[in-house]
Design an enzyme around this catalytic site. Sequence first.
Site, mmCIF file in Angstrom:
data_model
loop_
_atom_site.group_PDB
_atom_site.id
_atom_site.type_symbol
_atom_site.label_atom_id
_atom_site.label_comp_id
_atom_site.label_asym_id
_atom_site.label_seq_id
_atom_site.Cartn_x
_atom_site.Cartn_y
_atom_site.Cartn_z
ATOM 1 N N CYS A 73 -6.803 17.229 0.283
ATOM 2 C CA CYS A 73 -5.596 17.760 0.906
ATOM 3 C C CYS A 73 -4.443 16.949 0.343
ATOM 4 O O CYS A 73 -4.372 15.732 0.574
ATOM 5 C CB CYS A 73 -5.690 17.588 2.425
ATOM 6 S SG CYS A 73 -4.189 18.076 3.295
ATOM 7 N N CYS A 183 -1.448 22.110 -3.651
ATOM 8 C CA CYS A 183 -2.035 22.242 -2.312
ATOM 9 C C CYS A 183 -3.421 22.833 -2.514
ATOM 10 O O CYS A 183 -3.590 23.788 -3.291
ATOM 11 C CB CYS A 183 -1.171 23.175 -1.452
ATOM 12 S SG CYS A 183 -1.933 23.650 0.121
HETATM 13 N N1 DGL Z 1 -4.437 21.954 1.936
HETATM 14 C C1 DGL Z 1 -3.407 21.048 2.160
HETATM 15 C C2 DGL Z 1 -2.787 20.460 0.923
HETATM 16 O O1 DGL Z 1 -3.487 20.330 -0.077
HETATM 17 C C3 DGL Z 1 -2.481 21.202 3.310
HETATM 18 C C4 DGL Z 1 -1.918 22.488 3.666
HETATM 19 C C5 DGL Z 1 -1.243 22.376 5.021
HETATM 20 O O2 DGL Z 1 -1.950 22.152 5.992
HETATM 21 O O3 DGL Z 1 -0.009 22.487 5.076
HETATM 22 O O4 DGL Z 1 -1.654 20.081 0.925
#
Ligand code: DGL
Length: 261
Positions: A73, A183
């Site tokens: 993440c 993301c």
């Molecule tokens: N999947 C996450 C990232 O790589 C976060 C997305 C979110 O919860 O805003 O930033």
Amino acid sequence: MNENPIGFFDSGVGGTSVWKEVIELLPHENTIYLADSKYAPYGRKSREDIISLCIKNTEFLLKQNCKLIAVPCNTATTNAISYLRAHYDVPFIGIEPAIKPAAIQTDTKKVGILATKGTLSSELFNKTHKEFTQNVNTIEIVGTGIVELIEAGKKDTEEMRDLLVGITEPFMISGIDYLVLGCSHYPYIKEMLQDLLPRRVRIIDSGAAVARQTLHILKEQNLLNESVKPGEHILYSNLQTQTLDSLTSEIANREVVLLDF
Ligand code: DGL
């Protein structure tokens, strides 16, 4: 210890795009994936809130005896990985937008970066950005609304396409030849983005780099699972299991479990 699982957590289902790269490279590792979907998106939360959520997720994975924790993440990594590394003994693998390879390979000297507000405003992102983009123009766009649609199982819908038409417009007019997906949810819309953008635009993410780094750290710390059995995987969601289930349905030996957490 070596048969203990690798733990993963993300704000939701997006990190499974990275988890798949890791289990492909390390087919004998057991894994536990925690989708904190009840609290998604992280991208609009404050740094303090993101750190508290990361502590909660880390402690859950440590209770399951995880030998290493991957944080697929970008928002969690760029805001909380230094805190986590300073407070827990287990090795952590983070993920960051692939700015460096894009900045090295761009011909037009224009690179698009699509990420959450939390990632783009973080200190770590800005440090990496400063280091690698001295001769490159970057066009940074917040992917507002994308995570919510993917979490709701709507990645292949007209609604997503309409949203992406607006989001990609600044990339269309700026002449980028690389788009960095910052993301872990976004690899699930890569095809749609590719379809909307000019053909010369190469879209890159960091999943394979995380897998290579996981292998490297496991080897370095003598934590590789030497078993010849295929790994077993448990994926937890604290909101609903349908999206997690459908995004990982091609993976063998996995169980998707609803968690009250
Ligand atoms: N999947 C996450 C990232 O790589 C976060 C997305 C979110 O919860 O805003 O930033």
